[in-house]
Every structure is written in C-alpha cells, then in structure tokens.
Design an enzyme around this catalytic site. Structure first.
Site, PDB file in Angstrom:
ATOM      1  N   HIS A  32     -18.739  -4.450  -8.475  1.00 28.76           N
ATOM      2  CA  HIS A  32     -17.691  -4.327  -9.487  1.00 28.76           C
ATOM      3  C   HIS A  32     -18.208  -3.778 -10.809  1.00 28.76           C
ATOM      4  O   HIS A  32     -17.438  -3.237 -11.621  1.00 28.76           O
ATOM      5  CB  HIS A  32     -17.007  -5.681  -9.716  1.00 28.76           C
ATOM      6  CG  HIS A  32     -15.585  -5.582 -10.166  1.00 28.76           C
ATOM      7  ND1 HIS A  32     -15.139  -4.604 -11.031  1.00 28.76           N
ATOM      8  CD2 HIS A  32     -14.500  -6.330  -9.883  1.00 28.76           C
ATOM      9  CE1 HIS A  32     -13.842  -4.769 -11.255  1.00 28.76           C
ATOM     10  NE2 HIS A  32     -13.427  -5.804 -10.564  1.00 28.76           N
ATOM     11  N   ASP A  38      -4.818  10.792   0.848  1.00 26.18           N
ATOM     12  CA  ASP A  38      -4.621  11.559   2.084  1.00 26.18           C
ATOM     13  C   ASP A  38      -5.802  12.504   2.302  1.00 26.18           C
ATOM     14  O   ASP A  38      -6.010  13.441   1.541  1.00 26.18           O
ATOM     15  CB  ASP A  38      -3.307  12.342   1.979  1.00 26.18           C
ATOM     16  CG  ASP A  38      -3.018  13.196   3.189  1.00 26.18           C
ATOM     17  OD1 ASP A  38      -3.806  13.169   4.167  1.00 26.18           O
ATOM     18  OD2 ASP A  38      -2.001  13.917   3.171  1.00 26.18           O
TER      19      ASP A  38
END
Length: 468
Positions: free
Chosen positions: A176, A406
C-alpha cells in the site's frame, strides 16, 4: 515445466522490467501519506474476463502481448517495477532515514501465468462464495532482503490465469505504500491501452503521465510520528508482508444497489431527515451497508454492553482539495481518512440506517469543508486507526470505473477486492451492469453473511414498499 498446486497449474514464472535504458536509477521519497500504510496488509485485486479460447491460443497470443505491454507500461510507471527501500534506525533512540521507492537498472516484477480448473462461473457470481477459492488466483509479494545498509522490499506482482475456453483472471498485488487506488487505476489505464493498440502512442496522447514531484507540504513531525514506531524501526530482512491465509468459515458476496433503489432511499430519507443536506449515493450506500453489518453482528453475537461502539472509516482523495492542489495524476498516496463512531445500540436499532446516514454524511462534509484541510487532525490518525472497536472500512471508489479496465477481451465480467477478507472492509465500486448502480463486496463469516443478506434484502424491501 508446469508446476501443479491443487486446482492451479503454473505455466510460467518470469520477471518483467521496463525496456533497457528507459528508467535507469530513480527514487521516490515516501511522504507522510505513504508512510502511514507501511505496516498495512497488501492490496489484492482480481479481474475476471470472458475468454472463450483455448490454452494454446492463450500461450501463443495473450502471454507475449501482456509481457510486452506490461514492460512498456513500467517505463512510464517505474515505481511499480521498483522496490521499497527501508533503512534501519542507527540506534535505539535515533530516527531511521525516511524510506523510499527506488529503481535501479534491471529491477523487475514477478509475473506468473497459470491455468485453473476452478468453476469460473461460480467465482463471478454475486452469491456467497468460499473466500479460499480466490486465493490461488492472486499473487503474493516476495520477501525482503538485506542489501548493504538497507532492506529491499518488493512491492508489486501480477498473476494471469486462464480457465481454458471460458475466461481469464488478472490478479494484482501491491504494497500500500506504493500507491492509492487512483495511481493503480492510472497504471491499469496505461497497460490496457498499450495491450490493445500494441504501442503507447494512444496513452501518451491522452496526456496522463504520472506526476512524481513531491510537492505536498506538511509538518515534518508527521513523518517522525510514524518513523518512531517500534515495528517500523525494527523492519529488517525478516519482514514478510501479511499473506492470504486459509479462512475456515468466511465467504464473500456482492450486493447491487441500483439507481432506482438509491432514488427511493433518498426519497424515504428526505421525509425522516428533512433538514439533512445533500446525501451522495456513496454516503447512502455505505451507511446502509454499515448498519446492516452491525445488525448482522448483533444477530450472530447477541446484545453487547450499553457503551459498545461501532466505527466507520472511509478515505477522501485530496489531490484537487489541497491548497495548492496537486495534479490529478500525482503518483502515490494522497488520501486522508474520515472517522465516525456511534453507540452500537443506535446503529442496530430501528433507526440504525437513518443514524448511519447522518453520521457518515456529517463526517464527510465536515472533513471536506475544513478550512485547515486534511492535515488539521493528521496527528490523531494513528491513535484513531488502532482503536479496538468493531470497524467497517471502505476499499475502492465509484469515482474510478473499474469495469472500464479492458485489455482487448471486453470489459471485466466481475471485479473482486480480495484484501477485504482481512481488512474487515467493504468494497464499493460502480456496478458491472451500469455506472449508475453501486456494487458492494462484503466478506463475512458464513453465518453472519446469512444474517446480513436477510437484513439487507428485507429492510430494502420494506423501504421500497413504503415509497411505491
């Protein structure tokens, strides 16, 4: 040779670097907003795609394309191909040198390609599913190592898994301290563009290169507050990031709050809270989930003490809200927390949802309107974050459409934030069906999930019946 582990067969393990001589030696100092995540668990993301093609097609076309496009992407997002560098404290009373993200020529990330016989269609469902089934599909981070006078910690890894003739998953794991959701999303937008078009020309034309300058101003004492923590001072080559471990009785499920539901809930609230300021869909949805989780815990564990507390935590992206603001493409962590706490009795009562909406809405509004900005209470973040009370946090944001990721096979069929299993958070994103709907990922013990599902559905049905 392929290695087999239960329902997963490893086809190839490789390492991916930026193209030679495109990055060189670069470093990125951690800011206070990065340091606060130093001991936090990794972020695990998992994307599911339809892919009605054979394993041979996957090996011959997908693997080469993903390797090439990831390498080119890392040229522009060098921190993902870098390591976290931690410097041990010089002595027990001294402060360690501030950690940094460092890239040297030849640095690389671990990329794994695998094949699975798990039930793809079961995994992409919304119904409760065994959490353990997802863990083989997300990569782990490699362990730390000692180099000269510092410790080197890998911070990013990728795993791509084919379900022959059915689908593909892409699993991402990052430390993180590397970045928040916004910077991860920028990486994915670049990678998908390069994978689809075979070049970075379209990405570069979009003018969304990451901004690496450390321009956020804040008091140095905030850095020192974290660097003084014993667990941080003791970080060494034995450090291993928290790993996904088998859960004996934990399931994950997805709940959709449609635009029609949201509008009816807002109408219902306007009667009961006529003086309430504007309530966003995010506030409303999080408040509803928070109250339902608290009530499900009450059903599971029974009534608690009169003074038992419940806490809700979300984060706000401050890039555009700082004074002066930083570019939206600022790379790293630039989020601050919003905390709100209430009595369990109030949250689990008949007006629990109303109470939750008031509290969540108020804390977000007050944080955003604070003239002193996000740093006013920053010195209290550490103490407040470790407060031992039942807490619901939020992973993700509907402002980043995760279903636009995508690679050329179409939009994801499903997205899961696997790390909510051990962060005790809910994930909140736009829905796969419509950007107007909200999609909540929930991870709970199986029995509590039964209670949650019933409460969530019944209370929503009761409210809708009153408004129709």
């Amino acid at each position: 040779m392929a290695a087999t582990d239960g329902l997963l067969t490893v086809l190839e393990k490789c390492r991916i670097s930026p193209p030679p001589n495109t990055v060189g030696e670069r470093s990125l100092p951690l800011t206070f907003f990065d340091l606060r995540w130093l001991l936090f668990h990794p972020i695990h993301q998992l994307f599911f795609y339809d892919f009605p093609h054979s394993k041979s097609h996957f090996v011959q076309t997908v693997i080469p394309n993903l390797k090439h496009s990831l390498s080119v992407t890392l040229q522009h997002f060098f921190p993902f191909a870098s390591n976290l560098i931690v410097f041990p404290a010089p002595n027990p009373s001294g402060l360690a040198r501030k950690p940094e993200i460092r890239h040297v020529e030849g640095d690389s990330i671990a990329l794994t390609f695998s094949e699975s016989t798990l039930d793809f269609n079961d995994l992409i469902g919304n119904h409760p599913r065994d959490c353990n089934k997802f863990y083989p599909l997300v990569p782990q981070l490699e362990g730390a190592s000692k180099v000269s006078d510092f410790v080197k910690i890998p911070i990013f890894s990728v795993q791509v898994t084919i379900f022959p003739n059915i689908g593909i998953t892409i699993g991402l794991t990052n430390h993180h301290t590397l970045s928040d959701a916004s910077s991860r999303y920028d990486l994915l937008r670049a990678w998908t563009s390069i994978a689809k078009y075979g070049t970075d020309e379209m990405f570069l034309a979009g003018g969304s290169l990451p901004f690496y300058d450390r321009v956020i101003e804040y008091p140095q004492i905030l850095d020192e507050m974290y660097l003084k923590l014993p667990p941080i001072q003791k970080l060494d080559e034995k450090y291993r990031p928290p790993a996904l471990v088998s859960q004996t009785d934990r399931v994950r499920a997805t709940f959709i709050l449609t635009r029609a539901h949201i509008n009816l809930l807002k109408k219902w609230l306007s009667v009961r809270l006529p003086t309430l300021e504007y309530v966003s869909s995010f506030t409303l949805g999080c408040a509803y989930a928070w109250s339902c989780i608290a009530k499900s815990r009450l059903h599971l564990e029974g009534k608690t003490g009169e003074n038992e507390q419940e806490r809700f935590v979300c984060v706000i992206d401050w890039r555009s809200r700082l004074d002066p603001p930083v570019p939206q493409t600022y790379f790293g962590n630039c989020v601050g927390p919003c905390f709100t706490t209430t009595n369990s009795t109030l949250l689990t009562g008949n007006k629990g949802f109303v109470t939750a909406v008031e509290l969540v809405g108020k804390t977000i509004r007050e944080t955003l309107k604070n003239k002193q900005g996000m740093l006013k209470d920053a010195e209290t973040w550490l103490d407040r974050s470790i407060l031992q009370v039942p807490t619901v946090g939020v992973a993700g944001t509907p402002k980043l459409n995760i279903y636009d990721v995508d690679f050329g096979w179409g939009k994801p069929r499903k997205y899961e934030t696997i790390s909510i299993d051990f962060s005790r958070s809910i994930s909140v994103n736009v829905s796969s069906e419509s950007a107007e709907d909200l999609e909540f990922g929930v991870s709970l013990p199986a029995k509590q999930m039964d209670y949650f599902s019933t409460i969530y559905g019944q209370e929503l049905e009761d409210i809708i019946s009153e408004e129709i």
